[in-house]
Design an enzyme around this catalytic site. Structure first.
Site, PDB file in Angstrom:
ATOM      1  N   HIS A   5      16.034  11.301  -2.114  1.00 51.93           N
ATOM      2  CA  HIS A   5      15.448  11.203  -3.450  1.00 51.93           C
ATOM      3  C   HIS A   5      13.996  11.686  -3.502  1.00 51.93           C
ATOM      4  O   HIS A   5      13.398  11.751  -4.587  1.00 51.93           O
ATOM      5  CB  HIS A   5      15.537   9.766  -3.963  1.00 51.93           C
ATOM      6  CG  HIS A   5      15.802   9.666  -5.430  1.00 51.93           C
ATOM      7  ND1 HIS A   5      15.693  10.735  -6.299  1.00 51.93           N
ATOM      8  CD2 HIS A   5      16.174   8.620  -6.206  1.00 51.93           C
ATOM      9  CE1 HIS A   5      15.975  10.358  -7.523  1.00 51.93           C
ATOM     10  NE2 HIS A   5      16.276   9.074  -7.497  1.00 51.93           N
ATOM     11  N   ASP A  53      16.590  14.930  -7.204  1.00 48.20           N
ATOM     12  CA  ASP A  53      16.682  13.888  -8.222  1.00 48.20           C
ATOM     13  C   ASP A  53      18.129  13.720  -8.675  1.00 48.20           C
ATOM     14  O   ASP A  53      19.036  14.431  -8.224  1.00 48.20           O
ATOM     15  CB  ASP A  53      15.772  14.200  -9.413  1.00 48.20           C
ATOM     16  CG  ASP A  53      16.049  15.553 -10.044  1.00 48.20           C
ATOM     17  OD1 ASP A  53      17.198  16.050  -9.937  1.00 48.20           O
ATOM     18  OD2 ASP A  53      15.131  16.127 -10.656  1.00 48.20           O
TER      19      ASP A  53
END
Length: 434
Positions: A406, A410
């Site tokens: 992450h 995204d």
């Protein structure tokens, strides 16, 4: 007869522990060839023999704690033709020699594990704590260690073998991200007590290979904030196509046609559409890889996994991928993979459905930023839309699980990529020829 003694290990060190003997009684050893590995609370060291000759006696075994200056073994030296010993002038050298620390020792007590019966070359018999600590420092994976040709007894890895490999290592070490250090306050939560029932429960020590796997997994979780997305996919077309072509493929090429090459092709095509999933992180830089090299996790007879790599998968047709997948899988099972077969992957897939799992939450194979798990294919009644309207039909369904980093991937990118892989599988061209 030459007396081989425990050498000095540095100032204030009066004793050392024998980790492993690399030779046995009756073996011949060359001068400067490593004879044994020893450890103190500070260092691991490889101890070479100062003479050439035949080992006639070994007085202390593995895990023995021996004082400096104590005779460890007797060596019958190689002599000149005239019978004069070549090593008389080296006795004092051995007596007074000091072994310099080769590398800081980490967790000595954790690494002293009993030998296990493992058919692989990388086992307790071949991985010393010294090699493990070097591997951890240099970010060497188990798969890479497994491919290094050892020059020691029975192919055992020595320090020089690892350093020679590192000099010629093709995959850039700079692209391997280092874990970020945070100033976290130590926890005050007490360590949970483990209930152990004597006579009923038993303790199994981790072998060194399992310890390295554990360290690599912890490293990945500490480095990358993992997020996992799931998608259910209708792979009926894929299943039907494979069923129609597997016999032909077997007859034509003498090999099995598995689902793996189809999965690899679907992933490679999706990466072409979403190239930022094919990256590595180097501190504040994102390295976008031009080649699409798909790693596939293969189970070994020992229960461990090894990741072999299909290079430039997007430039190969499904027949070529199928042949390469079979060759890599066979080499992995027989421990015959070459170093180039396990290096340079940019994205990894893991078929957890092979073990009957519906889905999985895979851990990223560093320094990559995503990994895809493929669940078991199961037939289920599903509602589908036809020209006549909605109908219930028996379909072959499968779950895909994408874990991604992450920091750089995204939810939109991860979800879009996963959906594209699913679309590629659902829309598989059933007219594809082998």
């Amino acid at each position: 007869m030459f007396e081989f003694k425990m050498p000095k290990m540095g100032e204030s060190i009066s004793e050392a522990t024998i980790i492993n003997w690399l030779k046995k009684v009756g073996d011949y050893i060359e001068a400067e060839e490593t004879l044994l590995e020893v450890a103190t609370d500070k260092v691991d060291s490889e101890v070479p023999s100062p003479v050439s000759g035949t080992i006639t006696e070994i007085r202390f075994q593995k895990d023995a704690i021996v004082e400096v200056g104590t005779v460890l073994a007797l060596i019958s030296p190689l002599t000149h033709e005239g019978g004069t010993s070549k090593i008389e002038d080296k006795k004092e050298e051995n007596k007074n020699q000091t072994i310099q620390p080769s590398i800081n020792r980490q967790r000595l007590s954790e690494n002293r594990q009993p030998t296990t019966d493992n058919r692989q070359r990388i086992t307790d018999n071949f991985l010393s704590p010294l090699i493990i600590s070097i591997a951890q420092k240099e970010n060497l994976s188990i798969e890479e260690l497994q491919q290094i040709q050892g020059s020691g007894a029975e192919g055992r890895l020595q320090k020089s073998d690892v350093f020679n490999y590192l000099k010629n290592r093709k995959y850039p070490l700079k692209s391997i991200p280092q874990p970020t250090t945070y100033n976290l306050q130590p926890t005050t939560f007490p360590k949970p007590k483990i209930n152990f029932v004597e006579g009923k429960d038993r303790i199994v020590e981790m072998d060194r290979m399992r310890k390295m796997i554990a360290d690599h997994m912890v490293y990945s979780k500490q480095t990358s904030p993992h997020v996992t997305s799931y998608l259910e996919v209708d792979v009926t077309n894929v299943v039907n196509w494979r069923n129609e072509n597997k016999d032909t493929f077997q007859e034509k090429y003498g090999e099995k046609l598995t689902f793996t090459p189809i999965f690899i092709e679907a992933v490679a095509k999706a990466i072409q559409d979403f190239p930022l999933i094919n990256v590595s992180v180097d501190e504040n830089k994102i390295i976008v890889h031009n080649d699409i090299n798909i790693g596939m996790a293969t189970a070994l007879p020992t229960g461990n996994l090894i990741v072999s790599v299909v290079k430039k998968a997007n430039k190969k047709d499904i027949t070529s991928i199928a042949k390469e997948v079979n060759q890599l899988a066979e080499s992995a099972r027989n421990n015959k993979l070459k170093p180039e077969d396990i290096q340079g992957s940019t994205f990894t897939i893991s078929n957890v459905g092979t073990f009957g799992s519906l889905m999985g939450t895979p851990i990223i194979n560093q320094p990559e930023v995503a990994i895809l798990a493929l669940g078991i294919i199961k037939k289920r009644p599903e509602v589908i839309t036809t020209e006549k309207g909605d109908e219930i039909a028996i379909r072959s369904m499968m779950f895909l699980s994408l874990s991604f980093d992450h920091r750089v991937v995204d939810g939109f990118l991860g979800g879009s990529f996963l959906k594209r892989v699913g679309d590629n599988l659902e829309q598989f061209n059933t007219s594809t020829k082998l």
